[in-house]
Motif scaffolding. Structure first.
Motif, PDB file in Angstrom:
ATOM      1  N   TRP A   1     -14.536  26.799  38.133  1.00 51.06           N
ATOM      2  CA  TRP A   1     -15.110  28.049  37.649  1.00 51.06           C
ATOM      3  C   TRP A   1     -15.538  28.959  38.798  1.00 51.06           C
ATOM      4  O   TRP A   1     -15.437  30.177  38.695  1.00 51.06           O
ATOM      5  CB  TRP A   1     -16.281  27.778  36.701  1.00 51.06           C
ATOM      6  N   GLU A   2     -15.972  28.379  39.879  1.00 53.20           N
ATOM      7  CA  GLU A   2     -16.324  29.198  41.035  1.00 53.20           C
ATOM      8  C   GLU A   2     -15.084  29.904  41.567  1.00 53.20           C
ATOM      9  O   GLU A   2     -15.115  31.088  41.895  1.00 53.20           O
ATOM     10  CB  GLU A   2     -16.938  28.312  42.119  1.00 53.20           C
ATOM     11  N   GLY A   3     -13.971  29.191  41.604  1.00 51.41           N
ATOM     12  CA  GLY A   3     -12.711  29.802  42.036  1.00 51.41           C
ATOM     13  C   GLY A   3     -12.223  30.853  41.059  1.00 51.41           C
ATOM     14  O   GLY A   3     -11.712  31.898  41.451  1.00 51.41           O
TER      15      GLY A   3
ATOM     16  N   PHE B   1     -14.057  32.734  38.992  1.00 49.90           N
ATOM     17  CA  PHE B   1     -14.873  33.941  39.112  1.00 49.90           C
ATOM     18  C   PHE B   1     -14.624  34.668  40.428  1.00 49.90           C
ATOM     19  O   PHE B   1     -14.655  35.898  40.479  1.00 49.90           O
ATOM     20  CB  PHE B   1     -16.364  33.619  38.943  1.00 49.90           C
ATOM     21  N   ALA B   2     -14.354  33.954  41.495  1.00 44.69           N
ATOM     22  CA  ALA B   2     -14.037  34.603  42.772  1.00 44.69           C
ATOM     23  C   ALA B   2     -12.748  35.409  42.643  1.00 44.69           C
ATOM     24  O   ALA B   2     -12.668  36.551  43.099  1.00 44.69           O
ATOM     25  CB  ALA B   2     -13.908  33.554  43.870  1.00 44.69           C
ATOM     26  N   HIS B   3     -11.728  34.822  42.001  1.00 45.95           N
ATOM     27  CA  HIS B   3     -10.466  35.532  41.790  1.00 45.95           C
ATOM     28  C   HIS B   3     -10.671  36.742  40.870  1.00 45.95           C
ATOM     29  O   HIS B   3     -10.151  37.827  41.124  1.00 45.95           O
ATOM     30  CB  HIS B   3      -9.421  34.592  41.190  1.00 45.95           C
ATOM     31  N   TYR B   4     -11.449  36.553  39.808  1.00 41.84           N
ATOM     32  CA  TYR B   4     -11.741  37.641  38.879  1.00 41.84           C
ATOM     33  C   TYR B   4     -12.457  38.793  39.595  1.00 41.84           C
ATOM     34  O   TYR B   4     -12.089  39.954  39.427  1.00 41.84           O
ATOM     35  CB  TYR B   4     -12.604  37.113  37.730  1.00 41.84           C
ATOM     36  N   ASN B   5     -13.442  38.478  40.400  1.00 39.34           N
ATOM     37  CA  ASN B   5     -14.198  39.520  41.102  1.00 39.34           C
ATOM     38  C   ASN B   5     -13.337  40.251  42.126  1.00 39.34           C
ATOM     39  O   ASN B   5     -13.464  41.462  42.292  1.00 39.34           O
ATOM     40  CB  ASN B   5     -15.442  38.926  41.763  1.00 39.34           C
ATOM     41  N   ARG B   6     -12.430  39.532  42.801  1.00 40.55           N
ATOM     42  CA  ARG B   6     -11.516  40.202  43.735  1.00 40.55           C
ATOM     43  C   ARG B   6     -10.581  41.143  42.988  1.00 40.55           C
ATOM     44  O   ARG B   6     -10.328  42.261  43.412  1.00 40.55           O
ATOM     45  CB  ARG B   6     -10.709  39.185  44.530  1.00 40.55           C
ATOM     46  N   SER B   7     -10.056  40.692  41.845  1.00 42.66           N
ATOM     47  CA  SER B   7      -9.156  41.530  41.048  1.00 42.66           C
ATOM     48  C   SER B   7      -9.886  42.746  40.493  1.00 42.66           C
ATOM     49  O   SER B   7      -9.364  43.855  40.514  1.00 42.66           O
ATOM     50  CB  SER B   7      -8.561  40.728  39.892  1.00 42.66           C
ATOM     51  N   LEU B   8     -11.089  42.537  39.998  1.00 42.04           N
ATOM     52  CA  LEU B   8     -11.889  43.629  39.463  1.00 42.04           C
ATOM     53  C   LEU B   8     -12.232  44.643  40.549  1.00 42.04           C
ATOM     54  O   LEU B   8     -12.195  45.851  40.315  1.00 42.04           O
ATOM     55  CB  LEU B   8     -13.160  43.084  38.821  1.00 42.04           C
ATOM     56  N   ALA B   9     -12.527  44.164  41.742  1.00 42.09           N
ATOM     57  CA  ALA B   9     -12.853  45.070  42.849  1.00 42.09           C
ATOM     58  C   ALA B   9     -11.652  45.945  43.199  1.00 42.09           C
ATOM     59  O   ALA B   9     -11.813  47.121  43.516  1.00 42.09           O
ATOM     60  CB  ALA B   9     -13.297  44.271  44.071  1.00 42.09           C
ATOM     61  N   LYS B  10     -10.451  45.383  43.119  1.00 38.77           N
ATOM     62  CA  LYS B  10      -9.259  46.183  43.391  1.00 38.77           C
ATOM     63  C   LYS B  10      -9.077  47.271  42.346  1.00 38.77           C
ATOM     64  O   LYS B  10      -8.674  48.377  42.650  1.00 38.77           O
ATOM     65  CB  LYS B  10      -8.018  45.290  43.451  1.00 38.77           C
ATOM     66  N   LEU B  11      -9.348  46.941  41.087  1.00 42.67           N
ATOM     67  CA  LEU B  11      -9.202  47.929  40.017  1.00 42.67           C
ATOM     68  C   LEU B  11     -10.270  49.016  40.081  1.00 42.67           C
ATOM     69  O   LEU B  11      -9.987  50.184  39.918  1.00 42.67           O
ATOM     70  CB  LEU B  11      -9.274  47.248  38.651  1.00 42.67           C
ATOM     71  N   THR B  12     -11.497  48.617  40.284  1.00 45.60           N
ATOM     72  CA  THR B  12     -12.595  49.585  40.263  1.00 45.60           C
ATOM     73  C   THR B  12     -12.747  50.313  41.578  1.00 45.60           C
ATOM     74  O   THR B  12     -13.484  51.285  41.648  1.00 45.60           O
ATOM     75  CB  THR B  12     -13.919  48.902  39.894  1.00 45.60           C
ATOM     76  N   ASN B  13     -12.047  49.872  42.603  1.00 48.84           N
ATOM     77  CA  ASN B  13     -12.123  50.536  43.900  1.00 48.84           C
ATOM     78  C   ASN B  13     -11.380  51.870  43.883  1.00 48.84           C
ATOM     79  O   ASN B  13     -11.645  52.741  44.684  1.00 48.84           O
ATOM     80  CB  ASN B  13     -11.546  49.624  44.988  1.00 48.84           C
TER      81      ASN B  13
END
Length: 117
Positions: free
Chosen positions: A69-71, A73-85
């Protein structure tokens, strides 16, 4: 949590000399970080892990999660950062599809009026 070399590694070997503990190894042409030697540069003069700081790809070296789950969420947050950036991405998306939807409704209404008139 140790760092790991990803598939985005371009084999530039900058991490070999940047690692203060010598945790980065090359085995059979593949770069690898020994989790027993990797300290994330904690307790050293560096404030960030040097393998990540010196990586020209910025994603060639990432934290290896301790559990699933840590992995995730880390992948999810990286993907979300790319979209919201991207500035105004969602606003432009909404405006575009709202305009297309309005055009389709107008076209449909004119067809219905044309059939009944």
């Amino acid at each position: 949590m140790a760092y790991t070399i990803t598939s985005q590694c371009i084999s530039c070997n900058l991490c070999l000399s940047a690692c203060p503990t010598g945790a980065v190894k090359v085995i059979d042409g593949n770069h690898w970080i020994d989790p027993e030697l990797c300290t994330n540069c904690v307790g050293s003069v560096y404030s960030v892990p040097q393998c990540k700081a010196g990586c020209p790809t910025c994603n060639g070296c990432v934290k290896q999660p301790n559990d699933y789950w840590e992995g995730w969420f880390a992948h999810y947050n990286r993907s979300l950062a790319k979209l919201t950036n991207k500035k105004d991405y969602w606003e432009r998306w909404f405006d575009y599809y709202s305009q297309r939807f309005s055009e389709q409704i107008s076209q449909h209404q004119s067809e219905v009026v044309g059939l009944s008139g």
